[in-house]
Design an enzyme around this catalytic site. Structure first.
Site, PDB file in Angstrom:
ATOM      1  CB  CYS A 308      -0.948  -0.010   1.189  1.00  0.00           C
ATOM      2  SG  CYS A 308      -1.998  -1.487   1.230  1.00  0.00           S
ATOM      3  CG  HIS A 448      -1.449   4.628   5.576  1.00  0.00           C
ATOM      4  ND1 HIS A 448      -1.550   4.371   4.225  1.00  0.00           N
ATOM      5  CD2 HIS A 448      -1.549   3.414   6.193  1.00  0.00           C
ATOM      6  CE1 HIS A 448      -1.688   3.069   4.031  1.00  0.00           C
ATOM      7  NE2 HIS A 448      -1.700   2.475   5.210  1.00  0.00           N
ATOM      8  CD  GLU A 459      -0.735   7.822   9.532  1.00  0.00           C
ATOM      9  OE1 GLU A 459      -0.353   8.571   8.598  1.00  0.00           O
ATOM     10  OE2 GLU A 459      -1.792   7.171   9.498  1.00  0.00           O
ATOM     11  CG  HIS A 484      -6.266   0.907   2.007  1.00  0.00           C
ATOM     12  ND1 HIS A 484      -5.421   1.556   1.120  1.00  0.00           N
ATOM     13  CD2 HIS A 484      -5.446   0.267   2.884  1.00  0.00           C
ATOM     14  CE1 HIS A 484      -4.171   1.316   1.441  1.00  0.00           C
ATOM     15  NE2 HIS A 484      -4.153   0.530   2.514  1.00  0.00           N
ATOM     16  CG  PHE A 544       0.058  -5.942   4.386  1.00  0.00           C
ATOM     17  CD1 PHE A 544      -0.402  -5.101   5.384  1.00  0.00           C
ATOM     18  CD2 PHE A 544      -0.807  -6.916   3.905  1.00  0.00           C
ATOM     19  CE1 PHE A 544      -1.692  -5.214   5.878  1.00  0.00           C
ATOM     20  CE2 PHE A 544      -2.092  -7.039   4.394  1.00  0.00           C
ATOM     21  CZ  PHE A 544      -2.537  -6.193   5.385  1.00  0.00           C
TER      22      PHE A 544
END
Length: 557
Positions: A308, A448, A459, A484, A544
């Protein structure tokens, strides 16, 4: 003593070699065989002399206990008896050591040396090993770094396929998340996604290719060509471009999943039923390759896949090609189309998806305490990056300037971020340093924030650690309205970031009804759009595998 011995050995060897490497004076016989014999005898004597001289010198050197002792031993060195007997000293010629060390006494100038060489032109002369003259390296002139600007944007998203339409929907808080219609997903616990309902390649992709290509490639080609059109790259402008300095760097996290899945199903019957393009159309690089072939662009062309974080990696590398002078124009970003049974099933198996099927528009809720996972999305985002002077020369409209970015690796877990956000903190700090930006200048962050229980808060804590309680800082998450988009997320969010710079408005965080514990709601954009004059904007993407990326944009000045 050991150090002195280590230094002495090569120095002694050099001095002895220098002393014995030149032969001049005396007549050499013209018969080759006789000359060869004399040279062989001389070589044997030299080896014996070198060994004995080296031993004597080393012994003398060991008496010293400092650098000064080392130097005095070197300068006081006298050739041993064996060396005198071998006529080695005479090989230095009339000037002896003075010529070797270029002392003023008895030294000859360049003209005299040329005359001496001419006088001995008929003799066999070995090349002397002499100390190299000091060379002052000339530093390269300081060059101004080439600046990179955004001159075009193209996208395909659940909220529209035009940058202005897309951003206006974001500003109004419209959600693009709904029930999946492409296939029957009644068997899955998750039946919602940011699915693209209406999409056409008419005018962008040849009909024959449209029937065979995977959707991730169709999204990519369409968004890429829209970015060119948005950037004013008409046919006439295209003909003026140096195509060897034009490149394409658009990645994908998942690649051609449907093409590959269809090939497996066909193989159950026979390999003869398989799509002959299943292998090239399933690979992640082929989207960039096909777009480059269509445009005739011969510059940098490849694909990066970092889950991602793919788009941000592609944008950074594309900008670096421009900065290094390897390209003047780059199309960059990401594309993914994984809303198919195998894609949905794979993420369900990871237990990563929201199951709020009865209320799709409320499913993606970054930083909200009731979030239960992310929502899959699909689409593509492409930026047209250009070297500043190149853009100005052709009269392009400049939307924003790309300042730089950075990436790090958590090196911790396949899907979970590092518990204390170490990789994210380092990534942000490196991005600021690379771009030469002060943390006080950053007043907008497109996070994100995927709506996962673990990812959002980690985050957030990393951002607070890096930027503190800056009252001017505003945070939002585009994923709250489009889901996403996997490998395409960073590029689509980069478009949203550039649009915030252009319009002076930042879009709301929808579904943020009850912020998680420890989240300061005053830092987050509320349920309505907010006016903000962006000074520097940061956009984060993580993937990931522990891939972290941060990129920075600012208004062009």
């Amino acid at each position: 003593m050991a150090a002195a011995s280590t230094v002495a050995s090569p120095l002694c060897t050099w001095l002895v070699a220098a002393c014995m490497s030149v032969t001049c004076g005396g007549d050499h016989p013209s018969t080759p065989s006789l000359a060869s014999k004399r040279l062989n005898r001389w070589a044997r004597r030299r080896r014996i002399s070198a060994a004995k001289c080296g031993a004597e010198f080393k012994t003398a050197l060991m008496r010293g206990s400092s650098i000064q002792g080392l130097m005095s031993s070197c300068l006081a060195f006298e050739p041993c008896n064996e060396y005198y007997n071998s006529n080695g000293l005479s090989s230095l010629g009339c000037n002896g050591f003075s010529s070797l060390f270029r002392s003023k006494t008895g030294s000859s100038n360049r003209r005299q040396r040329r005359i001496n060489r001419a006088n001995h032109s008929g003799e066999t002369v070995a090349v002397a090993v002499q100390p190299a003259e000091e060379v002052t390296s000339r530093k390269k002139p300081v060059m101004n770094q080439r600046r990179v600007v955004v001159t075009g944007m193209g996208l395909v998203t659940p909220l529209g396929h035009d940058p202005d339409v897309f951003y206006n929907n974001l500003l109004e808080g419209v959600s693009g998340i709904s029930e999946i219609e492409t296939f029957d997903c009644a068997q899955f616990p998750t039946r919602i996604a940011g699915e693209i309902k209406a999409f056409s390649t008419d005018g962008w992709v040849a009909p024959k290719l449209s029937k065979r290509m995977d959707k991730f490639m169709l999204y990519l080609l369409t968004a890429g060509k829209k970015a060119l059109a948005d950037g004013g790259i008409t046919e006439d402008v295209m003909n003026e471009l140096d195509r060897t300095k034009c490149g394409v760097l658009i990645g994908s996290a998942m690649g051609g999943m449907k093409v590959f899945n269809d090939a497996i199903e066909a193989l159950r019957i026979s390999y003869r039923k398989m799509n002959p393009f299943c292998v090239p159309f399933a690979t992640t690089n082929m989207g960039s390759a096909m777009l480059a072939m269509d445009l005739g662009w011969m510059g940098p062309n490849y694909s990066i896949s970092t889950a991602c974080a793919t788009s941000n990696f592609c944008i950074m590398n594309a900008a670096n090609h421009i900065i290094r002078g390897e390209a003047s124009v780059m199309l960059c970003g990401g594309s993914d189309a994984a809303i198919i049974p195998i894609g949905l099933g794979g993420f369900v198996a990871c237990r990563a998806l929201s199951q709020r099927n009865n209320d799709p528009t409320k499913a993606s809720r970054p930083w909200d305490i009731n979030r239960d996972g992310f929502v899959m999305g699909e689409g593509a985002g492409v930026l047209l990056l250009e070297e500043l002077e190149h853009a100005k020369k052709r009269g392009a409209t400049i939307y924003a300037e790309f300042l730089g970015g950075s990436f790090t690796c958590d090196a911790y877990h396949m899907t979970e971020p590092h518990p204390d956000g170490a990789g994210v903190k380092l990534c942000i700090e490196k991005a600021l340093a690379q771009a030469g930006v002060s943390k006080e200048d950053v007043n907008y962050i497109n996070a994100h924030a995927t709506s996962t229980p673990a990812g959002d808060i980690k985050e957030y804590n990393a951002l607070v650690h890096c930027f503190g309680q800056n009252p001017q800082l505003r945070l939002n998450s585009t994923k709250s309205m489009i889901g996403h988009l996997l490998g395409a997320a960073g590029a689509v969010e980069a478009v949203a970031t550039v649009q915030a710079i252009r319009t002076g408005w930042v879009h709301p965080n929808v579904n943020l009804e009850n912020p998680d514990d420890g989240v300061d709601k005053s830092l987050l954009v509320g349920p309505k759009k907010e006016r903000l004059k962006v000074k520097v904007a940061l956009s984060n993407s993580f993937g990931f595998g522990g891939h972290n990326s941060s990129i920075l944009f600012s208004p062009y000045q």
